[in-house]
Write a protein that holds these residues in place. Structure first.
Motif, PDB file in Angstrom:
ATOM      1  N   LEU A 325      11.905   1.291 -10.032  1.00 53.94           N
ATOM      2  CA  LEU A 325      11.369   0.030  -9.517  1.00 53.94           C
ATOM      3  C   LEU A 325      11.771  -0.197  -8.064  1.00 53.94           C
ATOM      4  O   LEU A 325      10.975  -0.698  -7.261  1.00 53.94           O
ATOM      5  CB  LEU A 325      11.842  -1.137 -10.377  1.00 53.94           C
ATOM      6  CG  LEU A 325      11.340  -1.145 -11.826  1.00 53.94           C
ATOM      7  CD1 LEU A 325      11.939  -2.317 -12.591  1.00 53.94           C
ATOM      8  CD2 LEU A 325       9.814  -1.191 -11.879  1.00 53.94           C
ATOM      9  N   SER A 326      12.997   0.171  -7.716  1.00 58.34           N
ATOM     10  CA  SER A 326      13.442   0.041  -6.334  1.00 58.34           C
ATOM     11  C   SER A 326      12.598   0.900  -5.404  1.00 58.34           C
ATOM     12  O   SER A 326      12.218   0.466  -4.306  1.00 58.34           O
ATOM     13  CB  SER A 326      14.919   0.439  -6.231  1.00 58.34           C
ATOM     14  OG  SER A 326      15.361   0.388  -4.888  1.00 58.34           O
ATOM     15  N   HIS A 327      12.293   2.111  -5.851  1.00 60.01           N
ATOM     16  CA  HIS A 327      11.462   3.002  -5.031  1.00 60.01           C
ATOM     17  C   HIS A 327      10.052   2.440  -4.865  1.00 60.01           C
ATOM     18  O   HIS A 327       9.503   2.418  -3.759  1.00 60.01           O
ATOM     19  CB  HIS A 327      11.396   4.383  -5.683  1.00 60.01           C
ATOM     20  CG  HIS A 327      10.466   5.332  -4.997  1.00 60.01           C
ATOM     21  ND1 HIS A 327      10.750   5.908  -3.781  1.00 60.01           N
ATOM     22  CD2 HIS A 327       9.227   5.787  -5.341  1.00 60.01           C
ATOM     23  CE1 HIS A 327       9.754   6.687  -3.406  1.00 60.01           C
ATOM     24  NE2 HIS A 327       8.817   6.629  -4.333  1.00 60.01           N
ATOM     25  N   LEU A 328       9.460   1.974  -5.959  1.00 58.45           N
ATOM     26  CA  LEU A 328       8.114   1.414  -5.888  1.00 58.45           C
ATOM     27  C   LEU A 328       8.084   0.184  -4.984  1.00 58.45           C
ATOM     28  O   LEU A 328       7.124  -0.023  -4.232  1.00 58.45           O
ATOM     29  CB  LEU A 328       7.623   1.047  -7.289  1.00 58.45           C
ATOM     30  CG  LEU A 328       7.381   2.213  -8.259  1.00 58.45           C
ATOM     31  CD1 LEU A 328       6.994   1.692  -9.635  1.00 58.45           C
ATOM     32  CD2 LEU A 328       6.303   3.150  -7.728  1.00 58.45           C
ATOM     33  N   HIS A 329       9.135  -0.619  -5.053  1.00 66.85           N
ATOM     34  CA  HIS A 329       9.211  -1.817  -4.214  1.00 66.85           C
ATOM     35  C   HIS A 329       9.298  -1.421  -2.740  1.00 66.85           C
ATOM     36  O   HIS A 329       8.643  -2.035  -1.880  1.00 66.85           O
ATOM     37  CB  HIS A 329      10.434  -2.648  -4.615  1.00 66.85           C
ATOM     38  CG  HIS A 329      10.492  -3.997  -3.969  1.00 66.85           C
ATOM     39  ND1 HIS A 329       9.599  -5.004  -4.255  1.00 66.85           N
ATOM     40  CD2 HIS A 329      11.340  -4.511  -3.033  1.00 66.85           C
ATOM     41  CE1 HIS A 329       9.887  -6.081  -3.542  1.00 66.85           C
ATOM     42  NE2 HIS A 329      10.947  -5.801  -2.777  1.00 66.85           N
ATOM     43  N   ALA A 330      10.090  -0.404  -2.434  1.00 68.66           N
ATOM     44  CA  ALA A 330      10.242   0.046  -1.044  1.00 68.66           C
ATOM     45  C   ALA A 330       8.956   0.645  -0.515  1.00 68.66           C
ATOM     46  O   ALA A 330       8.585   0.420   0.652  1.00 68.66           O
ATOM     47  CB  ALA A 330      11.374   1.068  -0.966  1.00 68.66           C
ATOM     48  N   VAL A 331       8.242   1.389  -1.347  1.00 66.67           N
ATOM     49  CA  VAL A 331       6.978   1.995  -0.907  1.00 66.67           C
ATOM     50  C   VAL A 331       5.954   0.921  -0.588  1.00 66.67           C
ATOM     51  O   VAL A 331       5.169   1.060   0.354  1.00 66.67           O
ATOM     52  CB  VAL A 331       6.450   2.956  -2.010  1.00 66.67           C
ATOM     53  CG1 VAL A 331       5.005   3.355  -1.708  1.00 66.67           C
ATOM     54  CG2 VAL A 331       7.324   4.201  -2.086  1.00 66.67           C
ATOM     55  N   GLY A 332       5.936  -0.152  -1.364  1.00 65.22           N
ATOM     56  CA  GLY A 332       4.972  -1.236  -1.117  1.00 65.22           C
ATOM     57  C   GLY A 332       5.378  -2.190  -0.023  1.00 65.22           C
ATOM     58  O   GLY A 332       4.588  -3.062   0.368  1.00 65.22           O
ATOM     59  N   ALA A 333       6.599  -2.032   0.528  1.00 63.46           N
ATOM     60  CA  ALA A 333       7.110  -2.970   1.536  1.00 63.46           C
ATOM     61  C   ALA A 333       6.226  -3.092   2.758  1.00 63.46           C
ATOM     62  O   ALA A 333       5.986  -4.215   3.247  1.00 63.46           O
ATOM     63  CB  ALA A 333       8.531  -2.577   1.938  1.00 63.46           C
ATOM     64  N   PRO A 334       5.699  -1.975   3.328  1.00 57.55           N
ATOM     65  CA  PRO A 334       4.840  -2.115   4.518  1.00 57.55           C
ATOM     66  C   PRO A 334       3.615  -2.974   4.279  1.00 57.55           C
ATOM     67  O   PRO A 334       3.122  -3.648   5.207  1.00 57.55           O
ATOM     68  CB  PRO A 334       4.454  -0.670   4.846  1.00 57.55           C
ATOM     69  CG  PRO A 334       5.550   0.160   4.255  1.00 57.55           C
ATOM     70  CD  PRO A 334       5.948  -0.563   3.006  1.00 57.55           C
ATOM     71  N   LEU A 335       3.125  -2.996   3.051  1.00 61.51           N
ATOM     72  CA  LEU A 335       1.941  -3.800   2.742  1.00 61.51           C
ATOM     73  C   LEU A 335       2.287  -5.288   2.662  1.00 61.51           C
ATOM     74  O   LEU A 335       1.413  -6.143   2.831  1.00 61.51           O
ATOM     75  CB  LEU A 335       1.325  -3.343   1.422  1.00 61.51           C
ATOM     76  CG  LEU A 335       0.863  -1.879   1.351  1.00 61.51           C
ATOM     77  CD1 LEU A 335       0.275  -1.577  -0.008  1.00 61.51           C
ATOM     78  CD2 LEU A 335      -0.142  -1.579   2.446  1.00 61.51           C
ATOM     79  N   ARG A 336       3.559  -5.578   2.396  1.00 64.41           N
ATOM     80  CA  ARG A 336       3.988  -6.970   2.294  1.00 64.41           C
ATOM     81  C   ARG A 336       4.446  -7.522   3.650  1.00 64.41           C
ATOM     82  O   ARG A 336       4.670  -8.725   3.788  1.00 64.41           O
ATOM     83  CB  ARG A 336       5.138  -7.102   1.293  1.00 64.41           C
ATOM     84  CG  ARG A 336       4.753  -6.721  -0.138  1.00 64.41           C
ATOM     85  CD  ARG A 336       5.861  -7.099  -1.111  1.00 64.41           C
ATOM     86  NE  ARG A 336       7.136  -6.460  -0.780  1.00 64.41           N
ATOM     87  CZ  ARG A 336       7.480  -5.239  -1.192  1.00 64.41           C
ATOM     88  NH1 ARG A 336       6.646  -4.513  -1.933  1.00 64.41           N
ATOM     89  NH2 ARG A 336       8.656  -4.736  -0.862  1.00 64.41           N
TER      90      ARG A 336
END
Length: 341
Positions: A325-336
């Motif tokens: 979940l931490s990895h998925l959250h970090a990958v989506g960070a640029p979109l947020r």
């Protein structure tokens, strides 16, 4: 972790490890162990079927749906082992078991084996691993930035949506199997057509004959949804959040498999619940190793990697999901991130 800093070792490292594993007899088939698994799964399937009929048109049968989700996952694990020739030495016998279990859960055995073998050959490879090519998820920043429309919104919040999305995994497995059979993308497409459509017909007939129409629909949603969550939770900890590889990063078999895999610590209960997939490093190094032998190979592989200075990653079940979940959250960070004007 940056895999580019891993020490370059010759192929003889894996040869020496293989010799050690062979000396311990850990690649020998264990048909007796699988006979026990067949009997247990058959008993569970029978108990579930009898309970389903006896309970009849009642909402209490949703508990049976949850029970069948567990049973279907255990049947799928056997199909996985058959696809890797863990059960018998001969391909024909393993394929028989694989096709049978594919029919029981409504999957295309041939289609799954083809995709899974490509995954094993190229684990976590950004271009060649089919397990990284999931439209609803992004595993690298490049994948996230390339999403459009609804898929981009999902990638933006994918860490929060991950477990809800797994509710669709069971339906996805059925869909991909049906598509592969209809398009004749599997060798035994005639046999698999009979098996997969026979499963669908028998499944729907049983559900709608015993339950009311509304109960039947809810039963299907609960059963398939929970089965999808179980399957997703069994496979997700293995590689997600571990280093990804590209064409520019080339490693020998030992480094490629160890660096991209994660083990989940636990005793025999975890072994059973995750179908042996918690020993993902050992499984990827020796795919044909019988499931029961993986726990014996684990300390040997870990010690061997330690002597080489090769990172060997294992964590708890909770820790593995936290890392995913931490990895998925970090990958989506640029979109947020707020747009820069």
């Amino acid at each position: 972790m940056d895999t580019s800093s891993a020490p370059a070792r010759p192929g003889s490292d894996f040869t020496r490890l293989s010799r050690l594993i062979n000396q311990r007899g850990l690649l020998k088939r264990r048909p007796g162990d699988y006979a026990v698994k067949f009997a247990l799964n058959g008993l569970l399937l029978t108990v579930g079927g009898v309970a389903f009929v006896l309970i009849g048109a009642s909402w209490w049968n949703l508990l049976t749906a949850a029970f069948f989700a567990v049973v279907f996952a255990q049947l799928a694990f056997i199909g996985h082992d058959a696809g890797h020739k863990q059960i018998f030495r001969g391909k024909r016998a393993n394929d028989f078991v694989g096709h049978l279990h594919g029919a029981l859960v409504g999957m295309s055995y041939g289609n799954w084996v083809g995709q899974h073998n490509r995954h094993h050959a190229n684990p976590n490879h950004e271009d060649d691993d089919p397990d990284l090519d999931i439209p609803a998820l992004a595993f690298t920043t490049e994948q996230a930035m390339g999403k459009r429309g609804m898929l981009r919104w999902i990638a933006k919040y994918q860490a929060y949506l991950f477990f809800p999305l797994l509710l669709l995994e069971g339906f996805s497995l059925h869909h991909s199997g049906i598509r592969a059979v209809v398009r004749r993308e599997v060798k035994a497409h005639k046999l698999e057509s009979v098996l997969i459509f026979g499963h669908i017909a028998a499944y729907l007939a049983a559900v709608f004959l015993v339950l009311s129409p509304l109960q039947a629909l809810v039963f299907i949603v609960v059963h398939q949804g929970l089965w999808g969550v179980y399957m997703g939770c069994s496979f997700a900890p293995n590689h997600k959040g571990m280093p990804t590889l590209t064409a520019a990063r080339k490693f020998d078999h030992l480094h490629k498999q160890v660096l991209t895999s994660r083990n989940v610590r636990g005793g025999r209960v975890v072994d059973y619940v995750l179908g042996g997939l918690n020993y993902q490093i050992e499984h990827h190094l020796f795919p044909s190793m019988p499931r029961s032998n993986l726990r014996h190979a684990q300390p040997l592989v870990r010690e061997f990697c330690a002597r080489l200075g090769l990172p060997y990653h294992q964590t708890t079940a909770v820790g593995s999901y936290a890392q995913v979940l931490s990895h998925l959250h970090a990958v989506g960070a640029p979109l947020r991130a707020p747009a820069v004007s």
